[in-house]
Design a protein around this motif. Structure first.
Motif, PDB file in Angstrom:
ATOM      1  N   ALA A 531      42.600  -7.865 -23.379  1.00  0.00           N
ATOM      2  CA  ALA A 531      41.373  -8.540 -22.943  1.00  0.00           C
ATOM      3  C   ALA A 531      41.515  -8.983 -21.485  1.00  0.00           C
ATOM      4  O   ALA A 531      40.624  -8.738 -20.657  1.00  0.00           O
ATOM      5  CB  ALA A 531      41.085  -9.737 -23.843  1.00  0.00           C
ATOM      6  N   ASN A 532      42.632  -9.589 -21.166  1.00  0.00           N
ATOM      7  CA  ASN A 532      42.830 -10.052 -19.795  1.00  0.00           C
ATOM      8  C   ASN A 532      42.910  -8.892 -18.813  1.00  0.00           C
ATOM      9  O   ASN A 532      42.422  -8.986 -17.692  1.00  0.00           O
ATOM     10  CB  ASN A 532      44.087 -10.924 -19.697  1.00  0.00           C
ATOM     11  N   TYR A 533      43.528  -7.810 -19.232  1.00  0.00           N
ATOM     12  CA  TYR A 533      43.573  -6.630 -18.367  1.00  0.00           C
ATOM     13  C   TYR A 533      42.150  -6.148 -18.046  1.00  0.00           C
ATOM     14  O   TYR A 533      41.819  -5.850 -16.893  1.00  0.00           O
ATOM     15  CB  TYR A 533      44.391  -5.491 -19.003  1.00  0.00           C
ATOM     16  N   LEU A 534      41.312  -6.072 -19.075  1.00  0.00           N
ATOM     17  CA  LEU A 534      39.945  -5.571 -18.868  1.00  0.00           C
ATOM     18  C   LEU A 534      39.159  -6.489 -17.939  1.00  0.00           C
ATOM     19  O   LEU A 534      38.347  -6.030 -17.128  1.00  0.00           O
ATOM     20  CB  LEU A 534      39.220  -5.411 -20.214  1.00  0.00           C
ATOM     21  N   ALA A 538      37.490  -5.360 -14.466  1.00  0.00           N
ATOM     22  CA  ALA A 538      36.081  -5.585 -14.082  1.00  0.00           C
ATOM     23  C   ALA A 538      36.027  -6.288 -12.721  1.00  0.00           C
ATOM     24  O   ALA A 538      35.214  -5.932 -11.859  1.00  0.00           O
ATOM     25  CB  ALA A 538      35.369  -6.403 -15.148  1.00  0.00           C
ATOM     26  N   ASN A 539      36.890  -7.269 -12.508  1.00  0.00           N
ATOM     27  CA  ASN A 539      36.901  -7.970 -11.220  1.00  0.00           C
ATOM     28  C   ASN A 539      37.293  -7.039 -10.078  1.00  0.00           C
ATOM     29  O   ASN A 539      36.702  -7.080  -8.995  1.00  0.00           O
ATOM     30  CB  ASN A 539      37.884  -9.144 -11.258  1.00  0.00           C
ATOM     31  N   THR A 540      38.293  -6.214 -10.311  1.00  0.00           N
ATOM     32  CA  THR A 540      38.735  -5.285  -9.270  1.00  0.00           C
ATOM     33  C   THR A 540      37.618  -4.287  -8.981  1.00  0.00           C
ATOM     34  O   THR A 540      37.393  -3.905  -7.830  1.00  0.00           O
ATOM     35  CB  THR A 540      40.019  -4.543  -9.702  1.00  0.00           C
ATOM     36  N   PHE A 541      36.921  -3.883 -10.026  1.00  0.00           N
ATOM     37  CA  PHE A 541      35.797  -2.974  -9.805  1.00  0.00           C
ATOM     38  C   PHE A 541      34.719  -3.643  -8.949  1.00  0.00           C
ATOM     39  O   PHE A 541      34.209  -3.046  -7.997  1.00  0.00           O
ATOM     40  CB  PHE A 541      35.185  -2.484 -11.128  1.00  0.00           C
TER      41      PHE A 541
END
Ligand code: ARG
Length: 587
Positions: A531-534, A538-541
């Motif tokens: 979950a934290n990776y996703l 999303a933030n990096t995107f």
């Protein structure tokens, strides 16, 4: 595809001429200013060799050949090695990643057999909010294990046997309301159970009658067996309705009753092996004195010192119990599936039960036990605003079906406010995906061994680390492709990859991390890491999307950026899918 840490580790191993004894762990750098990956290998080796860590690091650097991968390798602090990746190399790997249906997750050296025992509610009681954690955590672990390439058996170990059936049978025969049963079978069964158990506490005569019903059932009385089966059937159809809404599937549902005929021989075998013995009329397992007291699960310490804390495998009335059933179940699973791991997902209050159960089994079948990893994956409670177990306003336990209804209703109101013009049917479908997703994500995100506070506002928010935020990130990427199609342009993957802007390189690196994260999630049984990776993805995107125009760019650059968008969307969708969460196309 191989992961970056494993590639770096091999290079490091060649450099230190270590055939594989020392764990040369490579981890993501804690601070990206110092590089992308780091290793404490020099410190570990220095300790073994009683040498100076920075000196060892220097020696490693001289022999290390990573010019093709890294733009720099530096020694930092007490002897850390910091690796910085070459953007061209990242670019090549991201291109490879776009073509990898496994999204960069390496295939396991050997596919493992993994049994996941999860959800496992008790029959004749409505599923309530407490059952959601086991169901959702177990489902997610099973999905992840299958994605990685393991053989997974999803087993719903329902509680369909036990003393509660004496009371249920007595209630069914004496106070059942047929109309109520037709309307809401679980509610009516719960009512008769509560009623009879309250009267049992007050009146021994009633207790005796309930016991008699149980004895009849256990002796195979045809009438009671028929009623018992009916109760299971009614319960199962309610469970199935919930599982349908949650998108949860099982390969087998072997309830406790399935193991009935094995219980007697398990108790006898434990006695014959001198693992269990008689004590006060019951058959119990005591400490065998082999472990230090602190580690011995059959001992407990109180103010007078250590005393016995035996596990009962046959009660003084001759009945087997939860422990006996679990030992028999474990034996059956090993015989039937020869698994490499069995994962049990239950709440934290069952920790002692499982530690004792595993220990009994290890003492009984040392060889079989040595071949299987036994994992009790436990979790904390869901709390209300008052810091006490989450309840309805009137103070009752929250039924799971009601909770899911409310999630969808609240989400429907939000969706309707944002998209008043969408047809109702479509709004309902979007609301279902967001509502159910929000409940699941809120449950998977916290560290599972802690308690968490239930909050509709937080879980349904579009801001912060929530399911709607991640679903929205996906929807926004998809809308780029919709606009492209609306402009009459076609786009096909395979247009090449060019990572030039730092935000593009950062996104590329993030995407490559998925293959490192996923196996670790299964190893530690922690979907919260995924979950934290996703969320990071999303933030990096978003950072990339702010810095790098996509549709307004041209040529190879545009093709490459579209490729990054497509891969990010695919990864968000797959990653959420591994948490059991769907994505809408609009929201
Ligand atoms: N039915 C049990 C409960 O509701 C959970 C069973 C978990 N699995 C097991 N093999 N003990 O607490």
């Amino acid at each position: 595809m191989e992961t970056i840490p494993s590639i770096l580790e091999q290079r490091l191993r060649t450099a230190v001429e270590d055939p594989g004894q020392t764990p040369l762990s490579i981890t993501s750098a804690s601070d990206s200013r110092f590089g992308d990956y780091q290793s404490n290998a020099a410190m570990l080796l220095a300790k073994q060799r009683r040498a100076n860590p920075r000196g060892v690091a220097q020696e490693i650097l001289e022999k290390l050949r990573v010019d093709d991968i890294c733009s720099s390798v530096e020694i930092a602090g007490a002897g850390f090695l910091n690796f910085r990746l070459r953007p061209e190399w990242v670019q090549e790997r991201v291109l490879e990643l776009t073509q990898d249906p496994r999204l960069g997750v390496p295939a396991p050296a050997r596919p493992l057999g993994i049994v996941v025992d999860f959800s496992s509610p008790n029959v004749a009681k409505p599923m309530h909010v407490g059952h959601i954690r086991s169901t959702i955590l177990g489902d997610s672990l099973a999905r992840i294990a299958s994605f990685i390439g393991h053989r997974v058996v999803r087993d719903n170990h329902i509680g369909d046997w036990g003393t509660q059936f004496g009371m249920l049978l007595l209630g069914w025969k004496t106070i059942l309301n047929k109309t109520a049963l037709e309307q809401d079978p679980l509610l009516e069964m719960e009512r008769i159970y509560k009623d009879v158990s309250a009267r049992c506490r007050e009146d021994v005569a009633v207790l005796e009658k309930a016991r008699h019903e149980l004895v009849l059932l256990q002796a195979g009385d045809a009438g009671n067996l028929l009623l018992w089966k009916e109760m299971i059937r009614l319960s199962q159809s309610q469970f199935d309705a919930i599982y349908g809404r949650l998108g949860v599937l099982f390969d087998v549902t072997l309830g406790e009753s399935f193991y009935n005929e094995r219980l007697k021989s398990v108790v006898e075998a434990l006695q014959a092996a001198q693992i269990a013995r008689e004590s006060d009329g019951a058959i119990c397992v005591f400490s065998d004195g082999r472990l230090p007291q602190e580690e011995d699960v059959f001992l407990i310490k109180d103010k007078d010192g250590w005393r016995d804390n035996p596990a009962i495998v046959l009660k003084s009335d001759g009945a087997a119990n939860y422990m006996t059933t679990d030992v028999a179940t474990l034996q059956y699973r090993i015989e039937t599936w020869q698994p490499d791991e069995i994962i049990y997902v239950t709440d934290g209050r069952q920790q002692l039960h499982f530690r004792q159960m595993f220990s009994i089994f290890r003492r009984w079948k040392a060889d079989a036990a040595a071949a299987v990893r036994l994992s009790h994956v436990w979790f904390g409670s869901i709390l209300g605003d008052d810091g006490r177990p989450f309840k309805t306003r009137s103070g009752e336990t929250v039924r799971l079906a009601d909770l899911l209804d409310e999630a969808e209703e609240r989400s429907f109101a939000q969706v309707s406010e944002r998209n008043p013009s969408l047809p109702e049917e479509e709004r309902r479908e979007i609301a279902r995906i967001i509502g159910i997703g929000a409940v699941k994500y809120a449950d998977l995100l916290p560290h599972r061994q802690g308690d968490y506070t239930f909050s509709w506002e937080r879980m349904l928010s579009f801001q912060g680390n929530t399911a709607p935020y991640l679903q929205n990130a996906y929807v926004r990427i998809r809308s780029i492709f919709r606009r492209l199609a609306e402009a009459g342009e076609s786009w096909r993957p395979g247009g090449g990859m060019r990572l030039e802007h730092p935000a593009e390189v950062a996104l590329g690196k993030r995407l490559l991390e998925f293959g490192e994260v996923l196996p670790q999630v299964l190893q530690d049984h922690r979907p919260n890491t995924l979950a934290n990776y996703l969320y990071e993805l999303a933030n990096t995107f978003h950072a990339f999307y702010e810095a790098c125009p996509v549709l307004k760019s041209a040529g190879d650059q545009r093709a490459s950026r579209l490729e990054l968008c497509e891969l990010s969307a695919r990864m968000l969708k797959s990653g959420l899918g591994l948490l059991g969460i769907e994505v809408p196309e609009k929201m």
